[in-house]
Design an enzyme around this catalytic site. Structure first.
Site, PDB file in Angstrom:
ATOM      1  N   ILE A   1       0.986  -1.208   0.140  1.00  0.00           N
ATOM      2  CA  ILE A   1       0.008  -0.029   0.123  1.00  0.00           C
ATOM      3  C   ILE A   1       0.977   1.160   0.066  1.00  0.00           C
ATOM      4  O   ILE A   1       0.593   2.206  -0.822  1.00  0.00           O
ATOM      5  CB  ILE A   1      -0.948  -0.042   1.174  1.00  0.00           C
ATOM      6  CG1 ILE A   1      -1.996  -1.108   1.166  1.00  0.00           C
ATOM      7  CG2 ILE A   1      -1.689   1.325   1.204  1.00  0.00           C
ATOM      8  CD1 ILE A   1      -2.912  -1.172   2.365  1.00  0.00           C
TER       9      ILE A   1
ATOM     10  N   TYR B   1      -4.609  -6.330  16.417  1.00  0.00           N
ATOM     11  CA  TYR B   1      -4.663  -5.494  15.168  1.00  0.00           C
ATOM     12  C   TYR B   1      -5.922  -4.808  15.510  1.00  0.00           C
ATOM     13  O   TYR B   1      -5.843  -3.569  15.007  1.00  0.00           O
ATOM     14  CB  TYR B   1      -4.456  -6.694  13.961  1.00  0.00           C
ATOM     15  CG  TYR B   1      -4.728  -5.915  12.701  1.00  0.00           C
ATOM     16  CD1 TYR B   1      -3.444  -5.247  12.210  1.00  0.00           C
ATOM     17  CD2 TYR B   1      -5.617  -5.580  12.080  1.00  0.00           C
ATOM     18  CE1 TYR B   1      -3.481  -4.687  11.064  1.00  0.00           C
ATOM     19  CE2 TYR B   1      -5.557  -4.912  10.814  1.00  0.00           C
ATOM     20  CZ  TYR B   1      -4.498  -4.430  10.416  1.00  0.00           C
ATOM     21  OH  TYR B   1      -4.538  -3.631   9.123  1.00  0.00           O
TER      22      TYR B   1
ATOM     23  N   ASN C   1       1.808   4.773   7.459  1.00  0.00           N
ATOM     24  CA  ASN C   1       1.146   3.797   6.825  1.00  0.00           C
ATOM     25  C   ASN C   1       1.872   2.303   7.387  1.00  0.00           C
ATOM     26  O   ASN C   1       1.171   1.273   7.230  1.00  0.00           O
ATOM     27  CB  ASN C   1       1.369   3.706   5.217  1.00  0.00           C
ATOM     28  CG  ASN C   1       1.072   2.222   4.569  1.00  0.00           C
ATOM     29  OD1 ASN C   1      -0.194   1.884   4.502  1.00  0.00           O
ATOM     30  ND2 ASN C   1       2.081   1.639   4.252  1.00  0.00           N
TER      31      ASN C   1
ATOM     32  N   LYS D   1      -6.060  -0.656  15.329  1.00  0.00           N
ATOM     33  CA  LYS D   1      -6.350   0.160  14.210  1.00  0.00           C
ATOM     34  C   LYS D   1      -7.710   1.034  14.958  1.00  0.00           C
ATOM     35  O   LYS D   1      -7.877   2.059  14.356  1.00  0.00           O
ATOM     36  CB  LYS D   1      -6.912  -0.611  13.148  1.00  0.00           C
ATOM     37  CG  LYS D   1      -5.552  -1.346  12.424  1.00  0.00           C
ATOM     38  CD  LYS D   1      -4.634  -0.500  11.896  1.00  0.00           C
ATOM     39  CE  LYS D   1      -3.658  -0.876  11.032  1.00  0.00           C
ATOM     40  NZ  LYS D   1      -2.882   0.143  10.469  1.00  0.00           N
TER      41      LYS D   1
ATOM     42  N   THR E   1      -2.110  -7.351  -1.943  1.00  0.00           N
ATOM     43  CA  THR E   1      -0.818  -6.816  -2.059  1.00  0.00           C
ATOM     44  C   THR E   1      -0.031  -7.881  -2.673  1.00  0.00           C
ATOM     45  O   THR E   1      -0.582  -9.307  -2.312  1.00  0.00           O
ATOM     46  CB  THR E   1       0.133  -6.136  -1.012  1.00  0.00           C
ATOM     47  OG1 THR E   1      -0.072  -7.193   0.297  1.00  0.00           O
ATOM     48  CG2 THR E   1      -0.866  -5.093  -0.424  1.00  0.00           C
TER      49      THR E   1
ATOM     50  N   SER F   1      -7.913   1.044   9.430  1.00  0.00           N
ATOM     51  CA  SER F   1      -8.500  -0.463   8.728  1.00  0.00           C
ATOM     52  C   SER F   1      -9.738  -0.306   9.042  1.00  0.00           C
ATOM     53  O   SER F   1     -10.191   0.068   9.877  1.00  0.00           O
ATOM     54  CB  SER F   1      -7.675  -1.509   9.241  1.00  0.00           C
ATOM     55  OG  SER F   1      -8.107  -2.839   9.020  1.00  0.00           O
TER      56      SER F   1
END
Length: 258
Positions: free
Chosen positions: A23, A163, A96, A167, A198, A148
């Protein structure tokens, strides 16, 4: 001047963390294509240098590579100073860099938890503050944080509580800084991507079974592409978003709508 001309980033200077690939590489490419000079910031300096060379040759912009551990305050501060010195200023940044560790909560070690929180949240905080101090001093700038869709939903079937928590915190940090700096010329926004395909993600043996499940659940039946995040980031980095701050932009193909 038409809207296309207004969207250009000619003369602007910025950096992207986690920009060697994925990204970050995609948004850095978009910034340079829009006319900005860019610093490719990444822990992997060799890959960052490769990306910077490729991007500089492709766009004709000044593109530099800086190896930085975004959880190290001294390194982050030095990185911002280097960006200002080598590019001639700092108008925007896209923070990022991030990681995800999938582990059931009752089995996750504190070291795993801390690593995710440290990179995803503390790293964002450090880069926000380092960039923000310069921007406040110069009375202008735009900060973009990568959050996210996991800040809005609990992902399944993979367990990733650290995670998700990190976020969600990024969004609240973004809003808090936006309020603190609103009258001082510095805007702070976040993007919340959905599942993005990705090169690393699509070629991970552990993720391939999950990708099949995600695609079954996705309203569009597929993952997003890194380049599908570029337009919103170019908008946020430039002057046409002058009234946009404290916002979180969900780009997830409607995944969080149910």
């Amino acid at each position: 001047m038409g809207i296309i001309e207004k969207m250009k980033l000619d003369g602007k200077k910025g950096f992207v963390t986690g920009a060697a690939r994925g990204i970050g590489k995609s948004t850095a490419t978009a910034f340079a294509e829009a006319g900005a000079d860019i610093a490719i910031v990444d822990l992997d300096i060799k890959e960052a240098e490769k990306t910077a060379k490729e991007l500089g040759e492709k766009t004709g912009r000044k593109v530099i590579a800086i190896g930085t551990d975004c959880t190290n305050q001294e390194q982050v501060n030095a990185m911002v100073q280097q960006v200002v010195k080598e590019l001639g200023g700092l108008d925007f940044c896209h923070n990022n860099a991030g990681i995800c560790i999938n582990a059931p909560a009752e089995e996750m070690t504190y070291e795993q938890w801390y690593k995710v929180i440290n990179i995803n949240l503390n790293g964002i905080f450090l880069t926000d503050i380092a960039a923000g101090k310069y921007m406040l001093e110069h009375q202008g700038g735009s900060i973009i944080n990568t959050a996210s869709m996991s800040a809005h939903i609990v992902n399944v079937p993979q367990p990733q509580c650290a995670y998700n928590a990190s976020k969600a915190a990024v969004i609240q940090l973004t809003k808090s800084l936006a309020i603190e700096w609103a009258k001082r010329g510095v805007r702070v926004n976040s993007i919340s991507p959905g599942y993005i395909g990705t090169e690393l993600t699509l070629n991970s043996p552990t993720l391939i079974p999950l990708i099949e499940k995600w695609n079954e659940m996705a309203p569009l039946g597929r993952m997003g592409k890194p380049e599908e995040l570029e337009a919103i980031c170019v908008y946020l980095a430039g002057d046409t978003s002058s009234f946009t701050t404290g916002s979180d932009f969900i780009i997830d193909g409607a995944f969080t709508c149910f």
